[in-house]
Design an enzyme around this catalytic site. Structure first.
Site, short mmCIF file in Angstrom:
data_model
loop_
_atom_site.label_atom_id
_atom_site.label_comp_id
_atom_site.label_asym_id
_atom_site.label_seq_id
_atom_site.Cartn_x
_atom_site.Cartn_y
_atom_site.Cartn_z
N GLU A 50 0.79 -1.25 0.00
CA GLU A 50 0.00 0.00 0.00
C GLU A 50 0.81 1.30 0.00
OE1 GLU A 50 -2.64 -0.51 3.32
OE2 GLU A 50 -3.68 -2.18 2.41
N GLU A 108 -6.10 -10.84 -1.51
CA GLU A 108 -6.94 -10.71 -0.30
C GLU A 108 -8.41 -10.67 -0.69
OE1 GLU A 108 -5.50 -7.48 2.16
OE2 GLU A 108 -3.42 -7.93 1.69
C1 XIL Z 1 -6.35 -6.84 8.16
C2 XIL Z 1 -6.66 -8.07 9.02
O1 XIL Z 1 -7.54 -8.90 8.31
C3 XIL Z 1 -7.29 -7.64 10.31
O2 XIL Z 1 -7.43 -8.75 11.18
C4 XIL Z 1 -6.43 -6.57 11.01
O3 XIL Z 1 -7.09 -6.10 12.16
C5 XIL Z 1 -6.15 -5.42 10.07
O4 XIL Z 1 -5.57 -5.92 8.87
N1 XIL Z 1 -4.93 -4.94 3.64
C6 XIL Z 1 -3.94 -5.81 4.05
C7 XIL Z 1 -4.22 -6.74 5.16
O5 XIL Z 1 -2.87 -5.88 3.41
O6 XIL Z 1 -3.07 -7.02 5.91
C8 XIL Z 1 -5.34 -6.25 6.06
O7 XIL Z 1 -5.62 -7.25 7.01
C9 XIL Z 1 -6.55 -5.88 5.23
C10 XIL Z 1 -6.22 -4.78 4.26
#
Ligand code: XIL
Length: 371
Positions: free
Chosen positions: A154, A259
């Site tokens: 990011e 994701e």
């Molecule tokens: C999220 C997790 O799923 C949560 O449990 C945590 O509280 C916050 O992070 N982008 C990413 C992930 O790259 O690491 C994030 O994961 C969601 C957004």
């Protein structure tokens, strides 16, 4: 006539049975790895059903939180390896391809990383050295055991400008290049990825393509761009998603869907910056008692449309990872509004496969048989 009817029923039953028995892992084999983000309860087998689903249905895992800078490196010179060690061993034991997530990110990182003993920002040299130490310690500990790393997560805003994170403020955009260099030094055989959300946004996608070109021109290894693919019911559109795939493919870049989830809830925000937070209201949480059939059908269609697109680009998509196993454990129950009930992934609150999974399996089988 009767015999023909009986025969067709038999054939139908047999084919349904095969679909029932087939796993996502088997159905996607040869097209892309099919992964899931896991937590420590699952690694530790707290609910054996969940653990079994992970090992049967998927071919790859990524840690949802435990390898992020804050949990693994909470203080300078202090690393917490226990969970990460167990996670990697779990993957190996179950023949699951392991991805590391994530080395350099503005979220979930200790404040100590950027400041000196007086709380003042450290110099570029010190931050660079802290990055080197962090990346070197984490990547070399699992050298040869992790297929690839989300090296930087990011770094861009949706408009394609660099996010003004502490890394950027102190080191400028070169922090990205350093991160890739340090990761490559620590494990020359590991694949290295740049990961972001809203890659479907044209300006952001262009910025990422440009970044990859610059990294390559600087001699850095980069194997793929991870598109997080945290999606909603109406955004991104299928067209925007395909356009982003085309752009990356044309630039000679491989893609990972890192994701994937599709929130069924109304959203006040279509980014995935984890610090975003909005007030709860009942209107924003409409499906506490269950999802109406018509809405469920829309969600199923959207999942299948996207999955079909992933298959269509499977020559350049190396992995598709779903962000969480069940609706019960999805992060979207608390993001970007706390305490809602979302239904964004493939297994329901009773650990049952959703009907869309059969559709996905059928689609993958069909796709393979036509190749
Ligand atoms: C999220 C997790 O799923 C949560 O449990 C945590 O509280 C916050 O992070 N982008 C990413 C992930 O790259 O690491 C994030 O994961 C969601 C957004």
């Amino acid at each position: 006539m009767k015999t023909i009817f009986a025969l067709s029923v038999l054939i139908l039953m047999a084919s349904l049975d095969t679909i029932g028995q087939k796993t996502l892992r088997e159905a996607t084999k040869g097209e892309f790895l099919f992964g899931v983000a896991v937590n420590m309860k699952q690694v530790n087998g707290v609910n054996p059903i969940e653990t079994e689903l992970i090992t049967k249905e998927f071919s790859a895992i990524v840690p949802e939180n435990i390898m992020k800078p804050q949990p693994i490196h909470p203080e300078e010179n202090k690393y917490k390896w226990d969970d990460a060690d167990k996670f990697v061993a779990f993957g190996e034991k179950n023949n699951l391809t392991v991805t590391g997530h994530c080395l350099i990110w503005h979220s979930q990182i200790g404040k100590w990383f950027f400041v000196d003993e007086n709380g003042k920002d450290v110099s570029p040299e010190i931050l660079k050295e802290r990055m080197r130490q962090h990346i070197n310690a984490v990547v070399s500990r699992y050298k040869g055991r992790i297929k690839g790393w989300d090296v930087v997560n990011e770094a861009f805003e949706d408009n394609g400008t660099y996010r003004k994170s502490k890394f950027y403020q102190i080191l400028g955009k070169d922090f990205i290049k350093y991160a890739f260099q340090f990761a490559h030094e620590a494990d020359p055989n590991a694949e290295l990825y740049y990961n972001d959300y809203n890659v479907e946004t044209p300006a952001k996608c262009d910025a990422i393509v440009q970044l990859v070109k610059e990294l390559k021109a600087d001699g850095c290894r980069i194997d793929a761009v991870g598109s997080q693919a945290h999606m909603h019911m109406n955004s991104p559109t299928l067209d925007a998603t395909e356009t982003s795939f085309k752009k990356l493919k044309t630039a000679g870049i491989h893609i990972l869907i890192t994701e994937w989830d599709i929130s069924i809830l109304p959203s006040p925000y279509d980014g995935a910056n984890v610090s975003a937070n909005f007030d709860y209201s009942r209107e924003m949480d409409p499906y506490r008692e269950g999802v109406p059939e018509a809405v469920q059908q829309q969600w199923n269609k959207r999942m299948l449309d996207m999955f079909g697109l992933f298959l269509k680009y499977s020559d350049v998509i190396d992995r598709v990872t779903v962000w969480g196993l069940t609706d019960n454990g999805t992060w979207l129950n608390n993001f970007p509004i706390r305490g809602r009930k979302d239904y964004p992934v493939l297994f329901d609150r009773n650990n049952q496969r959703k009907s869309v999974v059969d559709g996905m399996i059928k689609m993958a089988e069909n796709y393979k048989s036509k190749k």
